[in-house]
Design an enzyme around this catalytic site. Structure first.
Site, PDB file in Angstrom:
ATOM      1  N   GLU A 181      -3.604  -9.313  -0.181  1.00 39.56           N
ATOM      2  CA  GLU A 181      -4.171  -9.130   1.155  1.00 39.56           C
ATOM      3  C   GLU A 181      -5.696  -9.122   1.038  1.00 39.56           C
ATOM      4  O   GLU A 181      -6.236  -8.469   0.137  1.00 39.56           O
ATOM      5  CB  GLU A 181      -3.665  -7.811   1.740  1.00 39.56           C
ATOM      6  CG  GLU A 181      -4.006  -7.599   3.194  1.00 39.56           C
ATOM      7  CD  GLU A 181      -3.307  -6.334   3.745  1.00 39.56           C
ATOM      8  OE1 GLU A 181      -2.096  -6.137   3.512  1.00 39.56           O
ATOM      9  OE2 GLU A 181      -4.004  -5.564   4.414  1.00 39.56           O
ATOM     10  N   GLU A 232       0.830  -1.220   0.000  1.00 41.02           N
ATOM     11  CA  GLU A 232       0.000   0.000   0.000  1.00 41.02           C
ATOM     12  C   GLU A 232       0.860   1.263   0.000  1.00 41.02           C
ATOM     13  O   GLU A 232       0.752   2.131   0.860  1.00 41.02           O
ATOM     14  CB  GLU A 232      -0.977  -0.036   1.178  1.00 41.02           C
ATOM     15  CG  GLU A 232      -1.913  -1.228   1.078  1.00 41.02           C
ATOM     16  CD  GLU A 232      -3.089  -1.217   2.050  1.00 41.02           C
ATOM     17  OE1 GLU A 232      -3.112  -0.389   2.962  1.00 41.02           O
ATOM     18  OE2 GLU A 232      -3.996  -2.057   1.870  1.00 41.02           O
TER      19      GLU A 232
HETATM   20  C1  GAL Z   1      -4.285  -2.899   5.112  1.00 43.95           C
HETATM   21  C2  GAL Z   1      -2.810  -2.815   5.425  1.00 43.95           C
HETATM   22  C3  GAL Z   1      -2.455  -3.663   6.635  1.00 43.95           C
HETATM   23  C4  GAL Z   1      -3.430  -3.410   7.733  1.00 43.95           C
HETATM   24  C5  GAL Z   1      -4.823  -3.704   7.243  1.00 43.95           C
HETATM   25  C6  GAL Z   1      -5.887  -3.546   8.303  1.00 43.95           C
HETATM   26  O1  GAL Z   1      -4.714  -1.858   4.324  1.00 43.95           O
HETATM   27  O2  GAL Z   1      -2.047  -3.255   4.345  1.00 43.95           O
HETATM   28  O3  GAL Z   1      -1.156  -3.380   7.052  1.00 43.95           O
HETATM   29  O4  GAL Z   1      -3.314  -2.090   8.132  1.00 43.95           O
HETATM   30  O5  GAL Z   1      -5.112  -2.820   6.196  1.00 43.95           O
HETATM   31  O6  GAL Z   1      -7.159  -3.755   7.747  1.00 43.95           O
END
Ligand code: GAL
Length: 808
Positions: A500, A418
């Site tokens: 993710e 991100e």
């Molecule tokens: C994502 C991020 C993670 C964590 C997660 C929580 O956007 O990559 O590190 O913060 O959100 O939902």
């Protein structure tokens, strides 16, 4: 000769399998420690007699008290930072005088500086990177003492979006080698051609000569099976100039190779011996997994010729109550719990991991996405890595690839999560993200072309500068599960991975009286606080709460299964972690995202994964059965290996259900009545499994259960002991929060306690812990001696319980 080679091999395998010198030894013992942000302690003359004595790895933050006022903020775990000093006094035998001596740090958080006998060896800002210094020019031998001093500066915070830990939290090693030796991370083993009949193994070995003249040498490269049988060998002659490094390429062939896979992670070992004047002067060993893989536009990830869905999880590096201090058994336990759930992948979010994690993934069969950075030049926090980006990113990335590229478990490099440079005001000409993306990919490709390179993008539009760069082998999406199916249309000809997913939220063992299928997205946006949360900071553990950017577990699993072109997904997260207490602010201090809580206790959705991704028969019935008469309760069942499930309340049949098309669970809505609710799964009319929840009475006793009753008496091994508060019939009391006290007798000590609750401010470094929803955890550690260890749990008004663990 054969005997000597076999002995040599056995010596090699007795150590862990990370590419390294056979002479590497642990340098963890006997350090002195002091927290002090004012004075400098690098001088040899300083008297550190009054300092605390400890063995590494060590994380001083986890020893502190929780407070929202620590500069790390609750986002960073609400624990203290500061500046810590470590010193170690050591001697070296006279026989080492003509040798080279190196010190290797697997990771120091953060901004470290190291001195040997008063000489600064260098600084290393990045808290997750492994680094080496040569000590030789500054050392003394015989009875004379050497002093190594290390400063770790974690005072400038916030510098992290999660709990980082502080100090020398990973292992430290001392390597003594000949002046002619295999260079640091000096081998690169690849398997360019793999069939069932034969595999070509290509090995590049870098030999470094620190003698004062050019030297001829012989390099013997041998491949051994797991059982220690030699299967291939090649010798090469070479010459290395004074202070020079030469690279030798060798190709070896292994017939009928045993392939590495997630089900059978077979490991060979490559041993490189350097001979000078006929004598072995250096031995270096490298793990080898023979496997063939690629990512396919239509079929996703293909391993050894067969498509394999990556069902992975993202994890941060903390080990719950142990903090960031690395412990191999604690990591292995996490991976065992994940493997049993059907997980086959790990993303090292968002930084280079401890080397032990990759060794375990090699051995246990996980598909690793090894990630370098959470930010590039643009910051996420005021004191984070962006401050040292321009000076260090090249070196840090190169070192990560060089260290990790021999691990067969590593399949994907991610050079960023991100990243802020995804965006950029293009009208103002801000396309910095494209240039950096190309630079990073070029760095990785110069060191390894065998893995796919990607980034984890939360901006999935083609305007994303990273995607625009055209540099990546594969596009990675964070979240956006509604768009996975459309990917082939949105990005024709591109390969796809879900870097993710999910970010669903749950508190283990707590259920809101809201229908199971009422899906709530909390908070409304990432920067908005929560309006309608629970006053006790719990989140319902039905699979019906997720962040607005995420999805429920079931939503994302369905998309993963449905779409062949999706190579896999890495769920946020496998385990709860310290810091980032979404959706609640303080007093919450750890995450709610885990499929498994901070103490390692599975939440209900664990069994949803198990029912989908393993062949093990599953029948999981929830929630607990302690409600008020008159309550309406949604009962949910995850099952597999069966056609249908029949439900009984106090012996009355409530009907049989089977999963509807496209559903991964079945559900009943029932008026509560105390007693026993029982489910029976059936295949062809025959019972497969039975599972029941019972109404519990008052807390009456404690039950202790160890994950292992036998541990090594090596000072490091752990037994994870679960304390369950039960009623007099042995049924878990679902909301029990009794204060428990643990005592230990014999050859062990309590390293930490926990209960998995995200709002507790009790210290982990204690022998007292409240139960949380019926459970607490004791992490028992060997004290280095062999013998019996007895752990007793006490609680007011509860029958106490004792368990015995053998350390040998
Ligand atoms: C994502 C991020 C993670 C964590 C997660 C929580 O956007 O990559 O590190 O913060 O959100 O939902």
């Amino acid at each position: 000769m054969l005997k000597i080679r076999l002995l040599l091999f056995l010596f090699c395998v007795s150590l862990q399998i990370n590419a390294q010198h056979a002479t590497r030894k642990s340098f963890n013992e006997g350090w002195k420690f002091k927290l002090d942000s004012i004075q400098t302690y690098s001088n040899t003359g300083y008297n550190d007699a009054s300092w605390r004595r400890l063995n590494l790895p060590h994380d001083w933050s986890i020893e502190g008290s929780f407070s929202k006022d620590h500069p790390a903020t609750p986002g960073g775990g609400a624990l203290p930072g500061g500046i810590g000093w470590y010193r170690k006094t050591f001697t070296l035998p006279l026989s080492d005088k003509n040798k080279l001596i190196f010190i290797d740090f697997d990771g120091v958080y953060c901004n470290s500086e190291v001195w040997i006998n008063g000489h600064s060896l260098g600084i290393r800002p990045n808290g997750y990177i492994s680094f080496r210094y040569e000590l030789t020019p500054y050392l003394k031998y015989g009875n004379e003492k050497n002093i190594i001093a290390v400063k770790a500066d974690n005072s400038k915070q916030p510098n992290s979006r999660w709990y980082s830990g502080s100090g020398i939290y990973r292992n430290v090693w001392l390597t003594v080698s000949d002046r002619l030796h295999v260079d640091q991370w000096g081998t690169f083993v690849t398997t360019p051609k793999v069939t069932n009949q034969s595999a070509t193994v290509h090995i590049t070995t870098k030999i470094k000569n620190q003698y004062k003249s050019e030297l001829p040498f012989i390099l013997k490269t041998t491949i051994y099976t797991r059982e220690g049988k030699e299967v291939a060998r090649k010798d090469a002659k070479g010459k290395a100039g004074k202070d020079g490094v030469v690279s030798i390429d060798q190709s070896l062939s292994v017939t009928n190779p045993h392939l590495w896979s997630t089900e059978e992670p077979y490991l060979y070992q490559t041993v490189s011996e350097v001979l000078l004047n006929g004598k072995t002067v250096d031995v270096y060993r490298t793990p080898l997994g023979i496997r063939d893989f690629h990512f396919d536009i239509n079929k996703g990830f293909v391993l050894n010729g067969k498509p394999l869905k990556i069902m992975g999880v993202c994890n941060h590096h903390d080990l719950g109550a142990l903090g960031a201090a690395i412990n191999t058994r604690a990591l292995e336990r996490q991976l065992e719990i994940l493997k049993a759930m059907g997980c086959n992948g790990i993303r090292t979010s968002h930084n280079p991991p401890a080397p032990e994690l990759l060794e375990l993934c090699d051995k246990m069969g996980f598909i690793v996405m090894d990630e370098a950075f959470d930010m590039w030049a643009k910051q996420k926090n005021p004191f984070d890595y962006h401050l040292t980006w321009s000076q260090w990113h090249r070196k840090d990335l190169e070192d990560m690839i060089l260290r990790d590229r021999n691990h067969p478990s590593v399949f994907i490099w991610s050079v960023g999560n991100e990243i802020q440079e995804q965006w950029g005001d293009i009208s103002k000409g801000d396309t910095t993200g494209r240039g950096i993306a190309r630079e990073l990919v070029a760095i990785v490709k110069s060191l390894d072309t065998t893995r796919a390179i990607t980034t984890a993008n939360n901006e999935t539009n083609p305007s994303n500068n990273l995607i625009q760069s055209g540099a990546f082998d594969m596009i990675g999406y964070n979240y956006n599960h509604q768009k996975w199916g459309n990917f082939p249309k949105d990005y024709p000809g591109k390969k796809f991975i879900v870097t993710e997913s999910t970010s669903a939220l749950q508190t283990r063992g707590h259920y809101d009286k809201v229908p199971f299928d009422t899906i709530r997205r909390w908070p409304e946006a990432w920067d908005k606080s929560l309006k309608d949360g629970n006053p006790d900071f719990t989140v319902s553990a039905y699979d019906h709460v997720s962040t607005p950017w995420g999805s429920t577990h079931e939503e994302s699993i369905k998309e993963l299964i449905k779409n062949e072109h999706v190579s896999g997904m890495y769920v946020w997260t496998g385990f709860d972690y310290l810091g980032e207490p979404t959706p609640y602010p303080w007093p919450a201090r750890s995450s709610y995202f885990g499929i498994i809580d901070l103490a390692g206790f599975p939440k209900d959705v664990y069994y949803l994964y198990q029912s989908q991704f393993t062949n093990k028969p599953v029948l999981h019935l929830y929630p607990h059965w302690n409600w008020k008469v008159g309550d309406t309760v949604d009962v949910v069942v995850y099952y597999n290996n069966a056609d249908e499930v029949e439900l009984f309340l106090n012996g009355r049949a409530l009907g049989t259900k089977r999963k509807e098309d496209n559903e991964l669970h079945i559900k009943w809505r029932l008026p509560f009545e105390p007693g026993t609710l029982k489910a029976i799964s059936k295949k062809d009319g025959k019972t497969v499994l039975t599972s029941a929840v019972k109404t519990a009475g008052q807390p009456a006793k404690i039950i202790l259960q160890a994950d292992r009753n036998k541990i090594k008496g090596d000072g490091k091994d752990l037994s994870f002991i679960t304390a369950t508060v039960v009623d007099r019939d042995g049924t878990l009391v679902p909301e029990a929060n009794n204060q428990l006290k643990f005592s230990v007798n014999g050859e062990g000590f309590i390293n930490a306690v926990d209960n998995g609750g995200p709002t507790s401010h009790e210290s982990f470094k204690s022998n007292i812990r409240k139960a949380f929803n019926g459970l607490a955890l004791v992490i028992l550690q060997s004290n280095g001696k062999k013998g019996k260890i007895k752990v007793t749990a006490h609680g007011d008004g509860l029958l106490e319980s004792t368990i015995e663990v053998d350390a040998n």
